[in-house]
Design a protein around this motif. Structure first.
Motif, PDB file in Angstrom:
ATOM      1  N   LEU A   1       0.661  -1.198  -0.062  1.00 28.87           N
ATOM      2  CA  LEU A   1       0.095   0.061  -0.002  1.00 28.87           C
ATOM      3  C   LEU A   1       1.006   1.346   0.140  1.00 28.87           C
ATOM      4  O   LEU A   1       1.826   1.305   0.802  1.00 28.87           O
ATOM      5  N   ALA A   2       0.423   2.273  -0.924  1.00 36.48           N
ATOM      6  CA  ALA A   2       1.401   3.642  -0.928  1.00 36.48           C
ATOM      7  C   ALA A   2       0.620   4.589  -0.423  1.00 36.48           C
ATOM      8  O   ALA A   2      -0.575   4.753  -0.807  1.00 36.48           O
TER       9      ALA A   2
ATOM     10  N   ASN B   1      -0.239  -7.998   7.788  1.00 35.23           N
ATOM     11  CA  ASN B   1       0.753  -8.355   7.086  1.00 35.23           C
ATOM     12  C   ASN B   1       0.623  -7.543   5.714  1.00 35.23           C
ATOM     13  O   ASN B   1       0.957  -8.055   4.437  1.00 35.23           O
ATOM     14  N   TYR B   2       0.520  -6.335   5.904  1.00 34.86           N
ATOM     15  CA  TYR B   2       0.487  -5.488   4.661  1.00 34.86           C
ATOM     16  C   TYR B   2       2.016  -4.851   4.533  1.00 34.86           C
ATOM     17  O   TYR B   2       2.377  -4.505   5.694  1.00 34.86           O
ATOM     18  N   LYS B   3       2.601  -4.397   3.403  1.00 33.36           N
ATOM     19  CA  LYS B   3       3.845  -3.505   3.534  1.00 33.36           C
ATOM     20  C   LYS B   3       3.365  -2.298   2.904  1.00 33.36           C
ATOM     21  O   LYS B   3       2.563  -1.970   2.027  1.00 33.36           O
ATOM     22  N   ILE B   4       3.762  -1.251   3.891  1.00 37.79           N
ATOM     23  CA  ILE B   4       3.386   0.275   3.581  1.00 37.79           C
ATOM     24  C   ILE B   4       4.654   0.986   3.104  1.00 37.79           C
ATOM     25  O   ILE B   4       5.754   0.830   3.782  1.00 37.79           O
TER      26      ILE B   4
ATOM     27  N   LEU C   1       6.869   3.505  -6.301  1.00 36.76           N
ATOM     28  CA  LEU C   1       6.764   2.056  -6.667  1.00 36.76           C
ATOM     29  C   LEU C   1       5.681   1.396  -6.769  1.00 36.76           C
ATOM     30  O   LEU C   1       4.487   1.910  -6.272  1.00 36.76           O
ATOM     31  N   ASP C   2       5.523   0.570  -7.622  1.00 38.20           N
ATOM     32  CA  ASP C   2       4.137  -0.142  -7.808  1.00 38.20           C
ATOM     33  C   ASP C   2       3.620  -0.674  -6.317  1.00 38.20           C
ATOM     34  O   ASP C   2       4.183  -1.440  -5.619  1.00 38.20           O
TER      35      ASP C   2
END
Length: 96
Positions: free
Chosen positions: A4-5, A33-36, A93-94
């Protein structure tokens, strides 16, 4: 892992309400477990700031992290902070 951006309007070296809320959301999503990835563009297209002011703030953000006032705890490894000079697609980034 989903990515997530989150784009915030520049650096905030002191606690700010909107930033604190976004940091809290990121912290709770990272626990699920999200990458922020936070992006802090120092010069937005709709804001007219002088080159000097933008440059000084950008250099300050390289010396001292603008998010250091918030405690992300043990999920801080899943949260990335990037100070970027401008809001452009090549800097982002994507993400999901």
């Amino acid at each position: 892992m989903k990515k997530l951006a989150i784009i915030l309007p520049g650096s905030a070296f002191a606690p700010v309400g909107g930033y604190k809320i976004m940091y809290e959301y990121a912290k709770r999503l990272a626990q699920k477990n999200y990458k922020i990835i936070f992006y802090y563009p120092e010069r937005l297209m709709y804001l007219k700031r002088s080159f000097f002011k933008v440059s000084v703030k950008f250099l300050l953000s390289m010396l001292r992290h603008p998010w250091s006032w918030y405690n992300f705890g043990d999920v801080g490894k899943k949260i990335i902070h990037k100070v970027i000079p401008r809001l452009r697609s090549e800097h982002i980034l994507d993400s999901d």
